[in-house]
Design a protein around this motif. Structure first.
Motif, PDB file in Angstrom:
ATOM      1  N   PRO A  32      87.842  60.023  62.878  1.00  0.00           N
ATOM      2  CA  PRO A  32      88.868  60.284  61.856  1.00  0.00           C
ATOM      3  C   PRO A  32      87.615  61.490  61.043  1.00  0.00           C
ATOM      4  O   PRO A  32      86.282  61.248  60.282  1.00  0.00           O
ATOM      5  CB  PRO A  32      89.167  59.279  60.521  1.00  0.00           C
ATOM      6  N   VAL A  33      87.895  62.744  60.062  1.00  0.00           N
ATOM      7  CA  VAL A  33      86.768  63.770  59.800  1.00  0.00           C
ATOM      8  C   VAL A  33      86.652  62.738  58.523  1.00  0.00           C
ATOM      9  O   VAL A  33      88.079  62.061  58.189  1.00  0.00           O
ATOM     10  CB  VAL A  33      88.228  64.825  59.529  1.00  0.00           C
ATOM     11  N   ALA A  34      85.447  63.089  58.621  1.00  0.00           N
ATOM     12  CA  ALA A  34      84.754  61.809  57.092  1.00  0.00           C
ATOM     13  C   ALA A  34      84.404  63.479  55.830  1.00  0.00           C
ATOM     14  O   ALA A  34      84.388  64.414  56.016  1.00  0.00           O
ATOM     15  CB  ALA A  34      83.899  61.067  57.116  1.00  0.00           C
ATOM     16  N   ALA A  35      84.354  62.883  54.512  1.00  0.00           N
ATOM     17  CA  ALA A  35      84.302  63.972  53.274  1.00  0.00           C
ATOM     18  C   ALA A  35      82.877  63.856  53.688  1.00  0.00           C
ATOM     19  O   ALA A  35      81.402  62.932  53.659  1.00  0.00           O
ATOM     20  CB  ALA A  35      84.536  63.198  52.244  1.00  0.00           C
ATOM     21  N   PRO A  36      81.907  65.060  53.355  1.00  0.00           N
ATOM     22  CA  PRO A  36      80.605  65.257  53.631  1.00  0.00           C
ATOM     23  C   PRO A  36      79.864  64.639  52.141  1.00  0.00           C
ATOM     24  O   PRO A  36      81.120  65.120  51.444  1.00  0.00           O
ATOM     25  CB  PRO A  36      80.451  66.693  53.764  1.00  0.00           C
ATOM     26  N   ARG A  37      78.952  64.251  52.337  1.00  0.00           N
ATOM     27  CA  ARG A  37      78.898  63.398  51.427  1.00  0.00           C
ATOM     28  C   ARG A  37      77.243  64.616  50.553  1.00  0.00           C
ATOM     29  O   ARG A  37      76.838  65.202  51.860  1.00  0.00           O
ATOM     30  CB  ARG A  37      77.489  62.288  51.003  1.00  0.00           C
ATOM     31  N   PRO A  38      77.230  64.678  49.268  1.00  0.00           N
ATOM     32  CA  PRO A  38      76.758  65.255  48.374  1.00  0.00           C
ATOM     33  C   PRO A  38      75.243  65.631  49.080  1.00  0.00           C
ATOM     34  O   PRO A  38      74.274  64.490  49.363  1.00  0.00           O
ATOM     35  CB  PRO A  38      77.048  65.936  47.375  1.00  0.00           C
ATOM     36  N   PRO A  39      74.622  66.774  48.326  1.00  0.00           N
ATOM     37  CA  PRO A  39      72.764  66.617  48.680  1.00  0.00           C
ATOM     38  C   PRO A  39      72.545  65.710  47.310  1.00  0.00           C
ATOM     39  O   PRO A  39      73.537  66.042  46.266  1.00  0.00           O
ATOM     40  CB  PRO A  39      72.658  67.788  48.687  1.00  0.00           C
ATOM     41  N   LEU A  40      71.298  65.373  47.340  1.00  0.00           N
ATOM     42  CA  LEU A  40      70.532  64.810  45.927  1.00  0.00           C
ATOM     43  C   LEU A  40      70.790  66.120  45.192  1.00  0.00           C
ATOM     44  O   LEU A  40      69.829  66.861  45.832  1.00  0.00           O
ATOM     45  CB  LEU A  40      69.256  63.940  45.820  1.00  0.00           C
ATOM     46  N   GLY A  41      71.195  65.935  43.734  1.00  0.00           N
ATOM     47  CA  GLY A  41      70.455  66.820  42.739  1.00  0.00           C
ATOM     48  C   GLY A  41      69.945  66.369  41.460  1.00  0.00           C
ATOM     49  O   GLY A  41      70.605  65.720  40.970  1.00  0.00           O
ATOM     50  N   GLY A  42      68.554  66.115  41.572  1.00  0.00           N
ATOM     51  CA  GLY A  42      68.176  65.965  39.994  1.00  0.00           C
ATOM     52  C   GLY A  42      67.761  65.066  40.949  1.00  0.00           C
ATOM     53  O   GLY A  42      66.839  64.185  41.538  1.00  0.00           O
ATOM     54  N   ASP A 237      54.270  52.548  38.982  1.00  0.00           N
ATOM     55  CA  ASP A 237      54.659  50.722  39.781  1.00  0.00           C
ATOM     56  C   ASP A 237      55.532  51.510  41.095  1.00  0.00           C
ATOM     57  O   ASP A 237      56.564  50.335  41.393  1.00  0.00           O
ATOM     58  CB  ASP A 237      54.361  49.479  39.253  1.00  0.00           C
ATOM     59  N   ALA A 238      55.620  52.830  41.423  1.00  0.00           N
ATOM     60  CA  ALA A 238      57.279  52.952  41.948  1.00  0.00           C
ATOM     61  C   ALA A 238      56.519  53.872  42.896  1.00  0.00           C
ATOM     62  O   ALA A 238      55.784  54.104  42.890  1.00  0.00           O
ATOM     63  CB  ALA A 238      58.401  53.675  40.685  1.00  0.00           C
ATOM     64  N   TRP A 239      57.978  54.212  43.660  1.00  0.00           N
ATOM     65  CA  TRP A 239      57.313  55.304  44.917  1.00  0.00           C
ATOM     66  C   TRP A 239      58.156  56.092  44.407  1.00  0.00           C
ATOM     67  O   TRP A 239      59.546  56.375  44.610  1.00  0.00           O
ATOM     68  CB  TRP A 239      57.919  54.527  46.616  1.00  0.00           C
ATOM     69  N   ARG A 240      58.122  57.495  44.231  1.00  0.00           N
ATOM     70  CA  ARG A 240      58.462  58.565  44.489  1.00  0.00           C
ATOM     71  C   ARG A 240      59.562  59.312  45.655  1.00  0.00           C
ATOM     72  O   ARG A 240      58.456  59.402  46.350  1.00  0.00           O
ATOM     73  CB  ARG A 240      57.036  59.727  43.823  1.00  0.00           C
ATOM     74  N   LEU A 241      59.930  59.540  46.291  1.00  0.00           N
ATOM     75  CA  LEU A 241      61.097  60.276  47.675  1.00  0.00           C
ATOM     76  C   LEU A 241      61.194  61.605  47.108  1.00  0.00           C
ATOM     77  O   LEU A 241      62.073  61.289  46.054  1.00  0.00           O
ATOM     78  CB  LEU A 241      61.943  59.306  47.914  1.00  0.00           C
ATOM     79  N   SER A 242      60.851  62.691  47.557  1.00  0.00           N
ATOM     80  CA  SER A 242      60.462  63.641  47.055  1.00  0.00           C
ATOM     81  C   SER A 242      61.385  64.953  48.067  1.00  0.00           C
ATOM     82  O   SER A 242      61.853  64.318  49.504  1.00  0.00           O
ATOM     83  CB  SER A 242      59.640  64.906  47.377  1.00  0.00           C
ATOM     84  N   THR A 243      62.751  65.664  47.469  1.00  0.00           N
ATOM     85  CA  THR A 243      63.448  65.738  48.426  1.00  0.00           C
ATOM     86  C   THR A 243      63.911  67.633  48.117  1.00  0.00           C
ATOM     87  O   THR A 243      63.856  67.989  46.879  1.00  0.00           O
ATOM     88  CB  THR A 243      64.700  65.688  48.824  1.00  0.00           C
ATOM     89  N   PRO A 244      64.212  68.170  48.943  1.00  0.00           N
ATOM     90  CA  PRO A 244      64.614  69.845  48.537  1.00  0.00           C
ATOM     91  C   PRO A 244      65.055  70.171  46.957  1.00  0.00           C
ATOM     92  O   PRO A 244      64.674  70.566  45.963  1.00  0.00           O
ATOM     93  CB  PRO A 244      65.237  69.904  49.286  1.00  0.00           C
ATOM     94  N   GLY A 245      65.977  69.298  46.604  1.00  0.00           N
ATOM     95  CA  GLY A 245      67.141  68.821  45.891  1.00  0.00           C
ATOM     96  C   GLY A 245      66.710  67.996  44.661  1.00  0.00           C
ATOM     97  O   GLY A 245      67.682  67.954  43.498  1.00  0.00           O
ATOM     98  N   GLY A 246      65.901  67.225  45.169  1.00  0.00           N
ATOM     99  CA  GLY A 246      65.409  66.038  43.528  1.00  0.00           C
ATOM    100  C   GLY A 246      64.850  65.069  44.047  1.00  0.00           C
ATOM    101  O   GLY A 246      64.086  65.055  45.195  1.00  0.00           O
ATOM    102  N   THR A 247      64.319  63.799  43.149  1.00  0.00           N
ATOM    103  CA  THR A 247      63.318  63.224  43.480  1.00  0.00           C
ATOM    104  C   THR A 247      64.006  62.135  42.766  1.00  0.00           C
ATOM    105  O   THR A 247      64.873  61.837  42.380  1.00  0.00           O
ATOM    106  CB  THR A 247      62.276  63.658  42.306  1.00  0.00           C
ATOM    107  N   VAL A 248      63.551  60.470  43.286  1.00  0.00           N
ATOM    108  CA  VAL A 248      63.794  59.605  43.653  1.00  0.00           C
ATOM    109  C   VAL A 248      62.511  58.044  43.204  1.00  0.00           C
ATOM    110  O   VAL A 248      61.912  58.918  43.941  1.00  0.00           O
ATOM    111  CB  VAL A 248      64.924  58.715  44.748  1.00  0.00           C
ATOM    112  N   TRP A 249      63.185  58.226  42.483  1.00  0.00           N
ATOM    113  CA  TRP A 249      61.565  57.007  42.501  1.00  0.00           C
ATOM    114  C   TRP A 249      62.297  55.744  42.705  1.00  0.00           C
ATOM    115  O   TRP A 249      63.525  55.540  42.293  1.00  0.00           O
ATOM    116  CB  TRP A 249      61.599  56.676  40.588  1.00  0.00           C
ATOM    117  N   ALA A 250      61.800  54.694  43.119  1.00  0.00           N
ATOM    118  CA  ALA A 250      62.403  52.714  43.393  1.00  0.00           C
ATOM    119  C   ALA A 250      60.939  51.981  43.207  1.00  0.00           C
ATOM    120  O   ALA A 250      59.932  52.944  43.976  1.00  0.00           O
ATOM    121  CB  ALA A 250      62.855  53.446  44.746  1.00  0.00           C
ATOM    122  N   ARG A 251      60.815  50.979  42.950  1.00  0.00           N
ATOM    123  CA  ARG A 251      60.068  49.900  43.223  1.00  0.00           C
ATOM    124  C   ARG A 251      59.801  49.986  45.079  1.00  0.00           C
ATOM    125  O   ARG A 251      58.530  49.244  45.282  1.00  0.00           O
ATOM    126  CB  ARG A 251      60.538  48.116  42.610  1.00  0.00           C
TER     127      ARG A 251
END
Ligand SMILES: Cc1cc2nc3c(=O)[nH]c(=O)nc-3n(C[C@H](O)[C@H](O)[C@H](O)COP(=O)(O)OP(=O)(O)OC[C@H]3O[C@@H](n4cnc5c(N)ncnc54)[C@H](O)[C@@H]3O)c2cc1C
Length: 461
Positions: A32-42, A237-251
């Protein structure tokens, strides 16, 4: 669409990693066709960041969010299932290693080998359970996985291995003569018999992975697509993950990128894994008379005892799916060659199917390690970072279950078999891995010998 590409160090040509294009796979065409998930923004802060929306990453996310209530963010360079999880052969079987049971016992001892064997069986049952619990209809096929011997000598080795596994692990592997195979609707002109492992079943890989993505989102997990993680750095004390559209911080971070991994994400993984191309094609539906003429009507998952093995099965609508490894470059020409070779092999093994048009063919990356064993666990020297990779072409069950089990380790609520937690050694001269693979393939072709072509199929009407 132009994308800012982070400097990821990858082994193959860019075509293998082009998330802007889907493979022309039967699975994508029939899911079944799946709705595309958006990129990370912010920017966002989360408990756990998962890199990779395949079986490993999504099962980990399901466990982390659904069972342990963690806030989880999943990031993928493409859409969920763009990687191997949406393009494999759908064999949900035991495996995950290139070592034989005897080699595992010799290297790790019998208790550790039994532990690993149990893990593989549990992995297959886990997939069944997760599909039932999450109401994922992924065209579950019949139980059992058959290995056909490609020579009398290979048959003796299969028989010997079956006896060893039955005695060591208490799992019954059935040894089958050609007349017994014939009764099962499996006629081959080239095989002197085979062995049937009752553990395993086939499925529709894309329906399974898309079902997982939905289940994960129902637990409140956000999946961001087209968001390649280009950097993983410590930030307090977190990890920083960089993507073209935004950044995620996670333990905590789970790297679940398997064959699509980069040698520098995290740097520890560099040179420890070797992505390997596998090619698959699917024919048009085969007619009753074609299947009768070939004497092949069973839908059981089958592979053969060659080093460069073939894997094949009749799909529910009587299309034949046929796959094998062998391409060394991810270029149009090399992949076209690999496809042509696979077609020739199929024609030699199934002469009555040789004329059936191929509807779709595609390829993807599986992952092997320097120790020929998978890895699942904590990344040494990177507190809070975990990884799972190296399923050796058997990731449907192994990536799924390992993902869920890594999640339990991340929460302190479980552990993993010792064998899986041992970091694979780096390949000697990692920059020459593809050269080594070319040499290994050449040796395997010699060992495997020539294919017997166009013999008369037993059971032909
Ligand atoms: C042609 C083929 C046939 C196969 N047949 C079988 C089979 O029949 N049975 C079986 O058990 N196994 C089979 N396999 C292997 C199986 O598909 C894999 O082992 C399994 O899907 C791996 O799951 P995974 O979640 O670990 O990785 P994947 O499903 O490959 O997912 C990894 C994801 O990581 C993403 N990614 C990579 N780098 C980044 C980054 N920097 N940032 C963000 N995202 C990133 C990728 O986009 C990808 O979606 C086959 C594989 C192929 C290619």
């Amino acid at each position: 669409m132009s994308k800012t590409r982070p400097p990821l160090q990858r082994l193959y040509e860019p075509r293998a990693y082009d998330t802007g294009a889907w493979p022309d796979s039967h699975w994508r065409a029939t899911a079944p066709v799946a709705a595309p998930r958006p990129p990370l923004g912010g920017d966002r802060v989360t408990d756990v960041a998962v890199i990779g929306a395949g079986y490993a990453g999504l099962n980990a996310a399901l466990e982390l969010a659904g069972r342990f209530g963690r806030a989880v963010t999943v990031l993928d360079a493409g859409q969920p299932g763009w990687g191997a999880s949406g393009r494999n052969g759908g064999f949900c079987v035991m495996g995950g290693t290139k070592l034989s049971a005897r080699q595992i016992v010799a290297r790790f001892g019998v208790e550790a080998a039994r532990d690993y064997d149990r893990f593989q069986v549990e992995a297959v049952h886990y997939v069944d359970e997760v599909m039932q619990a999450q109401r994922i209809d992924a065209d579950r096929g019949p139980d059992g996985e058959l290995c056909l011997a490609h020579s009398p000598r290979a048959m003796r080795a299969l028989h010997d291995a079956a006896m060893f596994e039955s005695e060591t692990f208490g799992r019954h592997i059935q040894v089958l003569r050609p007349d017994e195979l014939l009764e099962m609707g499996l006629s081959t002109h080239w095989s002197p018999g085979g062995v049937l492992n009752p553990v395993g079943f086939s499925l529709h890989p894309m329906k399974y992975v898309l079902g997982l993505a939905r289940a994960v989102e129902a637990e409140g997990v956000e999946i961001f697509a087209d968001s390649p993680v280009g950097g993983l750095t410590r930030d307090g004390d977190a990890w920083r993950l960089s993507t073209p559209g935004g950044t995620v911080w996670a333990r905590q971070v789970l790297v679940a990128t398997n064959g699509y991994s980069s040698d520098n994400l995290p740097p520890w993984i560099g040179g420890r894994m070797l992505p390997v191309l596998s090619s698959v094609f699917v024919t048009r539906p085969l007619s009753d008379s074609e299947r009768r003429a070939q004497g092949w009507s069973s839908r059981i998952m089958t592979f053969d005892s060659r080093e460069l093995l073939h894997y094949y099965r009749l799909l529910p609508d009587n299309r034949m799916m046929f796959g094998m490894r062998g391409a060394l470059r991810a270029t149009d020409a090399a992949l076209a060659d690999a496809h042509a070779r696979a077609r020739r092999h199929m024609a030699a093994m199934f002469p009555h199917f040789a004329g059936a048009e191929v509807e779709r063919h595609w390829s993807g990356l599986v992952c092997i390690t320097g120790d020929l064993m998978p890895f699942a666990g904590a990344v040494p020297g990177a507190d809070g970072v975990f990884a799972g990779f190296g399923w050796h072409g058997n990731g449907v069950s192994m990536a799924s279950y390992s993902g869920a089990r890594i999640a339990r380790v991340m929460t302190g609520a479980g552990d993993l078999p010792d064998l899986l937690r041992q970091p694979p050694r780096r390949f000697p001269l990692p920059s020459l891995r593809r050269l080594g693979l070319a040499a290994a393939y050449a040796a395997m072709r010699v060992t495997d010998g020539r294919l017997k072509s166009h013999g008369k199929a037993r059971g032909a009407s």
